[in-house]
Design an enzyme around this catalytic site. Structure first.
Site, mmCIF file in Angstrom:
data_model
loop_
_atom_site.group_PDB
_atom_site.id
_atom_site.type_symbol
_atom_site.label_atom_id
_atom_site.label_comp_id
_atom_site.label_asym_id
_atom_site.label_seq_id
_atom_site.Cartn_x
_atom_site.Cartn_y
_atom_site.Cartn_z
ATOM 1 N N HIS A 75 -1.510 -1.634 -8.683
ATOM 2 C CA HIS A 75 -2.651 -0.724 -8.521
ATOM 3 C C HIS A 75 -2.302 0.587 -7.831
ATOM 4 C CE1 HIS A 75 -6.154 -3.836 -9.066
ATOM 5 N NE2 HIS A 75 -5.211 -3.947 -9.997
ATOM 6 N N ASN A 76 -1.333 0.550 -6.898
ATOM 7 C CA ASN A 76 -1.063 1.742 -6.079
ATOM 8 C C ASN A 76 0.256 2.409 -6.398
ATOM 9 O OD1 ASN A 76 -2.114 -0.652 -3.880
ATOM 10 N ND2 ASN A 76 -3.464 1.063 -4.293
ATOM 11 N N ASP A 79 14.436 -0.036 12.171
ATOM 12 C CA ASP A 79 14.738 0.182 13.583
ATOM 13 C C ASP A 79 15.434 -1.078 14.116
ATOM 14 O OD1 ASP A 79 12.754 -1.684 14.013
ATOM 15 O OD2 ASP A 79 11.516 -0.402 15.304
ATOM 16 N N HIS A 80 15.608 -1.125 15.451
ATOM 17 C CA HIS A 80 16.312 -2.270 16.048
ATOM 18 C C HIS A 80 15.611 -3.601 15.759
ATOM 19 C CE1 HIS A 80 13.340 -0.626 18.764
ATOM 20 N NE2 HIS A 80 13.235 -1.808 19.334
ATOM 21 N N ARG A 108 -6.659 3.179 -15.302
ATOM 22 C CA ARG A 108 -7.594 3.714 -14.296
ATOM 23 C C ARG A 108 -6.924 3.891 -12.941
ATOM 24 N NH1 ARG A 108 -8.377 -1.725 -14.457
ATOM 25 N NH2 ARG A 108 -8.899 -2.835 -12.539
ATOM 26 N N HIS A 109 -5.876 3.106 -12.689
ATOM 27 C CA HIS A 109 -5.187 3.205 -11.397
ATOM 28 C C HIS A 109 -4.390 4.503 -11.297
ATOM 29 C CE1 HIS A 109 -6.537 -0.826 -10.811
ATOM 30 N NE2 HIS A 109 -5.870 -1.248 -11.872
ATOM 31 N N ARG A 165 9.037 -9.022 12.579
ATOM 32 C CA ARG A 165 8.561 -9.983 13.583
ATOM 33 C C ARG A 165 7.385 -10.784 13.043
ATOM 34 N NH1 ARG A 165 9.026 -5.528 18.387
ATOM 35 N NH2 ARG A 165 11.189 -5.945 18.988
ATOM 36 N N CYS A 182 10.356 -2.516 10.430
ATOM 37 C CA CYS A 182 10.339 -2.484 11.893
ATOM 38 C C CYS A 182 9.725 -3.799 12.357
ATOM 39 C CB CYS A 182 9.621 -1.251 12.429
ATOM 40 S SG CYS A 182 7.844 -1.167 12.099
ATOM 41 N N GLY A 183 9.299 -3.885 13.616
ATOM 42 C CA GLY A 183 8.785 -5.158 14.119
ATOM 43 C C GLY A 183 7.567 -5.618 13.343
ATOM 44 N N THR A 184 6.589 -4.742 13.243
ATOM 45 C CA THR A 184 5.343 -5.076 12.531
ATOM 46 C C THR A 184 5.295 -4.494 11.127
ATOM 47 O OG1 THR A 184 4.328 -3.065 13.368
ATOM 48 C CG2 THR A 184 4.019 -5.078 14.685
HETATM 49 C C1 RB5 Z 1 9.647 -1.666 18.484
HETATM 50 O O1 RB5 Z 1 9.514 -2.386 19.655
HETATM 51 C C2 RB5 Z 1 8.354 -1.727 17.687
HETATM 52 O O2 RB5 Z 1 7.373 -0.953 18.283
HETATM 53 C C3 RB5 Z 1 8.594 -1.261 16.270
HETATM 54 O O3 RB5 Z 1 9.583 -2.059 15.683
HETATM 55 C C4 RB5 Z 1 7.419 -1.351 15.319
HETATM 56 O O4 RB5 Z 1 6.844 -2.630 15.348
HETATM 57 C C5 RB5 Z 1 6.413 -0.282 15.439
HETATM 58 O O5 RB5 Z 1 5.457 -0.188 14.647
#
Ligand code: RB5
Length: 145
Positions: free
Chosen positions: A98-99, A8-9, A132-133, A109, A65-67
């Protein structure tokens, strides 16, 4: 190896940075967008990457994305996708060993470019251990409640 990548942005600049790095290493890249820092909704890009992996158009996927949380939740809605949100090299290594994660989710971010590159390289260079995995991974989509 062919890699689908989307962001995303909030992940746009990290995506551009990672694409340059991956292309320099010889990976084939399928960029599903977004194409600027203009605000967009992350599920569309995460779904597009997950679908490319499951349809066989890419071997692995990367979503940013951000997080990393929104894109990981969204990518995991595509049956067969095992998206792992990784913020350390250890996360990346274990998610492969493992996954058998097939999509890497990153938070632009939370991690700076050097960490994003290191996590991505670790993830791409670590093999699934099987054994096992494999049994446990096979149970992931067999919901029995
Ligand atoms: C965008 O502001 C933010 O919500 C997105 O990038 C992300 O972190 C969502 O999980």
């Amino acid at each position: 190896m062919e890699i689908a990548i989307g962001a995303d942005h909030a992940g746009f600049k990290a995506k551009i940075f990672l694409i340059a790095h991956l292309e320099s290493k010889g990976y084939g890249i399928h960029d599903v967008g977004t194409d600027s820092v203009k605000s967009v909704d992350y599920p569309h890009f995460a779904h597009a990457v997950g679908k490319m992996v499951i349809d066989g158009h890419a071997d692995k996927g990367i979503v940013i994305c951000g997080t990393g949380i929104g894109v990981s939740i969204s990518a995991n809605k595509i049956p067969g996708v095992r998206a792992a949100l990784c913020s350390t090299n250890e996360d990346a290594e274990m998610s492969r060993k493992h996954n058998n994660s097939n999509v890497l989710a990153l938070g632009a971010r939370s991690c700076g470019p050097p960490d994003l590159v290191a996590i991505t390289d670790t993830w791409l260079n670590t093999a699934f251990e099987g054994g096992r995995h494999e049994r446990r991974v096979n149970q992931i989509e067999n919901i029995n409640i």
